[in-house]
Design a protein around this motif. Structure first.
Motif, PDB file in Angstrom:
ATOM      1  N   MET A  69       8.837 -13.857  15.829  1.00 47.90           N
ATOM      2  CA  MET A  69       7.859 -12.820  15.481  1.00 47.90           C
ATOM      3  C   MET A  69       8.460 -11.438  15.681  1.00 47.90           C
ATOM      4  O   MET A  69       7.853 -10.548  16.260  1.00 47.90           O
ATOM      5  N   GLY A  70       9.693 -11.280  15.208  1.00 49.02           N
ATOM      6  CA  GLY A  70      10.339  -9.976  15.311  1.00 49.02           C
ATOM      7  C   GLY A  70       9.742  -8.995  14.320  1.00 49.02           C
ATOM      8  O   GLY A  70       9.138  -9.379  13.322  1.00 49.02           O
ATOM      9  N   HIS A  71       9.921  -7.716  14.634  1.00 53.60           N
ATOM     10  CA  HIS A  71       9.452  -6.659  13.731  1.00 53.60           C
ATOM     11  C   HIS A  71      10.477  -5.531  13.698  1.00 53.60           C
ATOM     12  O   HIS A  71      11.213  -5.307  14.667  1.00 53.60           O
ATOM     13  N   ASN A  72      10.478  -4.827  12.577  1.00 51.95           N
ATOM     14  CA  ASN A  72      11.246  -3.587  12.492  1.00 51.95           C
ATOM     15  C   ASN A  72      10.415  -2.542  11.778  1.00 51.95           C
ATOM     16  O   ASN A  72       9.238  -2.776  11.462  1.00 51.95           O
ATOM     17  N   PHE A 136       7.293   0.037   6.487  1.00 51.79           N
ATOM     18  CA  PHE A 136       6.928  -1.375   6.499  1.00 51.79           C
ATOM     19  C   PHE A 136       7.869  -2.145   7.400  1.00 51.79           C
ATOM     20  O   PHE A 136       8.883  -1.625   7.865  1.00 51.79           O
ATOM     21  N   CYS A 137       7.507  -3.393   7.644  1.00 53.46           N
ATOM     22  CA  CYS A 137       8.361  -4.311   8.394  1.00 53.46           C
ATOM     23  C   CYS A 137       9.021  -5.232   7.385  1.00 53.46           C
ATOM     24  O   CYS A 137       8.342  -5.868   6.578  1.00 53.46           O
ATOM     25  N   SER A 138      10.351  -5.322   7.421  1.00 46.22           N
ATOM     26  CA  SER A 138      11.069  -6.109   6.412  1.00 46.22           C
ATOM     27  C   SER A 138      11.386  -7.533   6.867  1.00 46.22           C
ATOM     28  O   SER A 138      12.132  -8.247   6.197  1.00 46.22           O
ATOM     29  N   VAL A 139      10.817  -7.929   7.999  1.00 43.56           N
ATOM     30  CA  VAL A 139      10.975  -9.328   8.412  1.00 43.56           C
ATOM     31  C   VAL A 139      10.269 -10.206   7.366  1.00 43.56           C
ATOM     32  O   VAL A 139       9.177  -9.851   6.891  1.00 43.56           O
ATOM     33  N   PRO A 140      10.888 -11.325   6.973  1.00 43.55           N
ATOM     34  CA  PRO A 140      10.326 -12.156   5.903  1.00 43.55           C
ATOM     35  C   PRO A 140       8.856 -12.494   6.115  1.00 43.55           C
ATOM     36  O   PRO A 140       8.461 -12.952   7.190  1.00 43.55           O
ATOM     37  N   GLY A 141       8.063 -12.258   5.082  1.00 44.87           N
ATOM     38  CA  GLY A 141       6.641 -12.566   5.123  1.00 44.87           C
ATOM     39  C   GLY A 141       5.773 -11.485   5.728  1.00 44.87           C
ATOM     40  O   GLY A 141       4.556 -11.609   5.752  1.00 44.87           O
ATOM     41  N   HIS A 142       6.372 -10.415   6.213  1.00 42.09           N
ATOM     42  CA  HIS A 142       5.604  -9.387   6.919  1.00 42.09           C
ATOM     43  C   HIS A 142       5.230  -8.179   6.068  1.00 42.09           C
ATOM     44  O   HIS A 142       4.280  -7.467   6.387  1.00 42.09           O
ATOM     45  N   SER A 143       5.982  -7.910   5.024  1.00 44.60           N
ATOM     46  CA  SER A 143       5.890  -6.581   4.400  1.00 44.60           C
ATOM     47  C   SER A 143       4.554  -6.319   3.714  1.00 44.60           C
ATOM     48  O   SER A 143       4.165  -5.159   3.553  1.00 44.60           O
ATOM     49  N   ASN A 145       1.540  -7.215   4.840  1.00 42.91           N
ATOM     50  CA  ASN A 145       0.543  -6.843   5.840  1.00 42.91           C
ATOM     51  C   ASN A 145       0.996  -5.671   6.700  1.00 42.91           C
ATOM     52  O   ASN A 145       0.175  -4.883   7.155  1.00 42.91           O
ATOM     53  N   MET A 146       2.277  -5.610   6.953  1.00 46.44           N
ATOM     54  CA  MET A 146       2.797  -4.572   7.840  1.00 46.44           C
ATOM     55  C   MET A 146       3.378  -3.446   7.004  1.00 46.44           C
ATOM     56  O   MET A 146       4.586  -3.368   6.786  1.00 46.44           O
ATOM     57  N   ARG A 147       2.517  -2.580   6.521  1.00 51.86           N
ATOM     58  CA  ARG A 147       2.955  -1.428   5.757  1.00 51.86           C
ATOM     59  C   ARG A 147       1.915  -0.313   5.870  1.00 51.86           C
ATOM     60  O   ARG A 147       0.742  -0.581   6.137  1.00 51.86           O
TER      61      ARG A 147
HETATM   62 CO    CO Z   1       6.890  -7.593  11.234  1.00 54.32          CO
END
Ligand code: CO
Length: 154
Positions: A69-72, A136-143, A145-147
């Motif tokens: 569950m990493g994020h950037n 946004f978060c570019s971790v796979p599957g995150h972008s 929702n995380m933007r």
């Molecule tokens: Co993320």
């Protein structure tokens, strides 16, 4: 003439609820939280070109490791977000899900896991007032929702 540097930081807690804080002094620096879920603590970020650089302090308050569950935090023009997210997936975790040297990436942090934090700064010189930017978060599957919008004012 500007007499005050003002940054509006919107902190969303769930759908339809947000708190807007005006930070008169910490104007060019943002504290963002992420956790064991697909959400940033800020919905939108407003900056002013009068900040020579923007500092983002990203803290992961969760417990899950970066490979789970990493994020950037990545900044691009809105028109580039999907292509950058797609190519970032191929770059992999070792590259923080960002292709090295990708000129569409205006700023990017490392990927952090639970209990970790990272701080980074980038200049505002390359940002254009009124341009459509998103973080946004570019971790796979995150972008998706995380933007959020990254708005640059003069
Ligand atoms: Co993320």
């Amino acid at each position: 003439m500007k007499t005050m540097i003002k940054v509006m930081l919107c902190v969303g807690v769930g759908m339809g609820f947000s708190v807007t804080a005006s930070l008169a002094q910490a104007a060019c620096s943002f504290d963002l939280e992420v956790g064991d879920y697909l959400k940033f603590s800020a919905v939108d970020i407003n900056v002013e070109k009068s900040c020579e650089s923007i500092t983002v302090n990203l803290t992961h308050v969760g417990k899950l490791p970066a490979n789970v569950m990493g994020h950037n935090w990545v900044l691009t023009k809105t028109s580039d977000i999907d292509a950058v997210a797609t190519s970032g997936i191929q770059a992999g975790l070792a590259a923080n899900y960002v292709v090295t040297g990708d000129s569409r990436v205006l700023a990017a942090s490392s990927v952090i896991g639970g209990g970790q934090s990272t701080s980074f700064s980038f200049p505002t010189a390359g940002l254009t007032e009124g341009e459509d930017y998103m973080f946004f978060c570019s971790v796979p599957g995150h972008s998706y929702n995380m933007r959020g919008m990254f708005i640059v004012a003069e």
